[in-house]
Design an enzyme around this catalytic site. Structure first.
Site, mmCIF file in Angstrom:
data_model
loop_
_atom_site.group_PDB
_atom_site.id
_atom_site.type_symbol
_atom_site.label_atom_id
_atom_site.label_comp_id
_atom_site.label_asym_id
_atom_site.label_seq_id
_atom_site.Cartn_x
_atom_site.Cartn_y
_atom_site.Cartn_z
ATOM 1 N N GLU A 249 12.489 20.836 -56.848
ATOM 2 C CA GLU A 249 12.335 20.019 -55.642
ATOM 3 C C GLU A 249 10.901 19.537 -55.473
ATOM 4 O OE1 GLU A 249 12.985 17.724 -53.194
ATOM 5 O OE2 GLU A 249 14.785 18.937 -53.306
ATOM 6 N N ASP A 253 9.712 15.554 -55.801
ATOM 7 C CA ASP A 253 9.144 14.838 -54.655
ATOM 8 C C ASP A 253 7.790 14.223 -54.998
ATOM 9 O OD1 ASP A 253 11.322 15.600 -53.137
ATOM 10 O OD2 ASP A 253 10.328 17.264 -52.148
ATOM 11 N N SER A 449 17.668 14.401 -52.032
ATOM 12 C CA SER A 449 16.267 14.821 -52.160
ATOM 13 C C SER A 449 15.395 13.783 -52.807
ATOM 14 C CB SER A 449 16.187 16.026 -53.085
ATOM 15 O OG SER A 449 16.224 17.181 -52.365
ATOM 16 N N ASP A 486 24.138 -3.756 -48.577
ATOM 17 C CA ASP A 486 25.270 -3.126 -47.897
ATOM 18 C C ASP A 486 26.211 -2.481 -48.914
ATOM 19 O OD1 ASP A 486 26.988 -2.354 -45.940
ATOM 20 O OD2 ASP A 486 27.663 -4.367 -45.383
ATOM 21 N N ILE A 487 26.496 -1.200 -48.734
ATOM 22 C CA ILE A 487 27.405 -0.480 -49.641
ATOM 23 C C ILE A 487 28.779 -0.450 -48.967
ATOM 24 C CG2 ILE A 487 27.736 1.637 -50.995
ATOM 25 C CD1 ILE A 487 24.953 0.251 -51.406
ATOM 26 N N GLY A 500 28.478 -3.264 -43.041
ATOM 27 C CA GLY A 500 27.562 -2.838 -41.981
ATOM 28 C C GLY A 500 27.262 -1.348 -42.111
ATOM 29 N N ASP A 502 27.650 2.601 -42.102
ATOM 30 C CA ASP A 502 28.740 3.567 -42.258
ATOM 31 C C ASP A 502 28.155 4.966 -42.401
ATOM 32 O OD1 ASP A 502 28.324 4.167 -45.201
ATOM 33 O OD2 ASP A 502 28.866 2.054 -45.382
#
Length: 519
Positions: A249, A253, A449, A486-487, A500, A502
């Site tokens: 992690e 990052d 992450s 937009d997915i 839009g 979700d």
């Protein structure tokens, strides 16, 4: 006679899979941090409402102004000092701006001071920890002044949201991987190197090796960023040598942020994995007058039900301070779909569900050359993880989400009954993951992450170009249709993607140039 009052939200129960294994040593010394009420709370709430409404006349507060007007009152701190003295507790640290007083003493002294019984517990997953049940009590003169008492128990609070690509995947699954600069380019991030900015990163364990960072950035041909480890509550940069643990992690990052904004300073705040550690680290980052991060990335969290009321309130209050200071906070929404790995029904992850953060969900990306050909909700099935998202039961619908609905997988949609999660998304599937170097090993990683530092790096580029912080961005993004890709395909369990906003991918993945224009 002193009347004692139970501290609201401090109730703890014995969790499933947990048992008492013995008494604590009464002479063992621990530190506990006490969070106090804010001065001028009503005035601060009014300021927050204006920020949520994207009032252009509101300018970010300086850290000095926040401390003076909305920190802890000197007389409140004096009362905690007197309380500590009466119970033989030492005052280890005071921070009026962060509204915290850290107390030190023995377990016996703390048991007597707060009327709790501390015992040693064992959890089948989390391992051994110091814990308590019931509520914490405070005396008359601290009643209404103390908002949280954290650190009496040190059970692990959160988990990191990264997933290393498994070595064996079904033959039909096409695997690709990207470097962070390639993703920045695919998502049309504006040019820039983040010069003059500082990005804060919160880590609850693990560490990084300077040699990994040197090798990684050299392999990408980008200059090596300045990385500073900031130890909080006796923690520090302690790599374990296990890329599957927290090291994965931490390194992920730093490498994502550093590769996209190599000239931004990176401050990594290391702390213990407990609610006290988590809250203190975020607080130290927000109020840090030395590094002054303008963006903070958090890739850790836990289902809302795992938090006590007082710890959730305390952390949310720190995140409010960040919004007032103009610090953008990007948080991973979780990797276990609509259930958030809670084992019981749908849940969202906190702190992603705080209305004062930009919650970052996940997608699965398909590209051709330098352009995106398709992007769907990240959902690699039961064993592979999926974008966290849903509707909060802890926070009401914020102003900028009024009128939105969550589309369910079975068809139909429901108006939001609470804060909707996530706000935005980005590439998160390990099958289309990020190339990183962890503990000397080249590896491909996914998870939400990776999305929090991706968005944090985008905001840092925008801040550097603009010469001022974008600050609290949610209201602006929701008001600017088309700033995100937009997915509209896929689901994360109970929720489905839809045109839009979700509850799987929020507004969508970034079009960096358009996001920059909107901010």
């Amino acid at each position: 006679m002193v009347t004692k009052h139970p501290l609201p939200g401090s109730e703890r129960h014995v969790e499933k899979g947990t048992k008492v294994i013995g008494q604590c040593d009464p002479a063992e010394r621990i530190e506990v941090f006490v969070m106090l009420r804010r001065q001028q709370q009503a005035q601060f709430d009014a300021l927050m409402s204006r920020i949520a409404a994207d009032d252009p006349s509101v300018k970010p507060l300086s850290r000095e102004a926040l401390a003076k007007d909305y920190g802890a009152a000197p007389e409140d701190i004096a009362k905690v000092r007197a309380f500590a003295g009466a119970h033989g507790l030492a005052v280890v640290r005071e921070d009026p701006s962060a509204r915290t007083v850290v107390l030190g003493g023995t377990i016996a002294q703390f048991e007597s001071a707060f009327e709790v019984k501390l015992e040693r517990y064992q959890h089948h997953v989390a391992g051994p920890f110091r814990g308590r049940t019931g509520t914490i009590s405070v005396p008359d003169d601290l009643h209404g002044i103390v908002e949280a008492v954290l650190g009496l128990d040190n059970r692990p609070q959160a988990r990191p949201y990264f997933r290393i690509r498994p070595p064996f995947v079904p033959a039909r699954a096409r695997q690709v991987s990207y470097t962070p600069p390639q993703l920045a380019s695919l998502y049309q991030f504006p040019q820039g190197d983040g010069a003059g900015q500082c990005v804060g990163i919160i880590e609850l364990g693990g560490g990084y090796n300077a040699s990994d960072l040197k090798t990684y950035f050299a392999s990408l041909g980008v200059s090596e960023p300045t990385v500073t480890a900031v130890g909080v509550d006796q923690a520090g940069n302690q790599p374990s040598g296990d890329p599957n643990g927290p090291d994965g992690e931490v390194t992920l990052d730093i490498e994502i942020v550093g590769a996209i904004v190599p000239r931004a300073a990176i401050a990594v705040y290391f702390t213990q994995n407990s609610d006290a550690g988590f809250i203190d680290a975020v607080s130290r980052a927000v109020h840090d007058t030395a590094n002054k991060p303008s963006v903070i990335s958090i890739s850790w969290g836990a289902p809302e039900s795992v938090w006590t009321g007082q710890s959730m309130q305390a952390l949310n209050s720190v995140l409010q301070s960040a919004a007032a200071l103009g610090v953008t906070i990007c948080v991973a929404s979780g990797d276990s779909g609509s259930s958030d790995g809670s084992g019981g029904g749908d849940q969202v992850d906190f702190p992603a569900s705080s209305p004062y953060v930009l919650a970052c969900g996940g997608t699965h990306l398909t590209t051709s050359g330098s352009s995106i050909t398709s992007e769907v909700v990240w959902n690699d099935g039961d064993l592979g993880g999926a974008s966290g998202g849903g509707v909060s039961t802890a926070f009401p619908v914020p102003a900028w989400q009024q009128g939105l609905s969550a589309t369910s997988t079975g068809g139909g949609s429901q108006p939001l009954s609470g804060r909707g999660v996530p706000d935005v998304a980005g590439d998160a599937s390990p099958l289309t993951g990020y190339e990183v170097l962890v503990d000397g090993a080249q590896t491909v990683v996914g998870g939400t992450s990776a999305v929090a530092p991706l968005w944090a790096a985008l905001i840092a580029r925008i801040n550097a170009a603009k010469g001022q912080p974008a600050g609290f961005v949610n209201a602006k993004l929701y008001k600017a249709p088309g700033v995100c890709n937009d997915i509209t395909q896929g689901s994360n369990g109970s929720f489905a993607a839809a045109p839009g906003w979700d509850a799987c991918t929020g507004l969508g993945s970034p079009n960096g140039e358009k996001v920059a224009a909107a901010l």
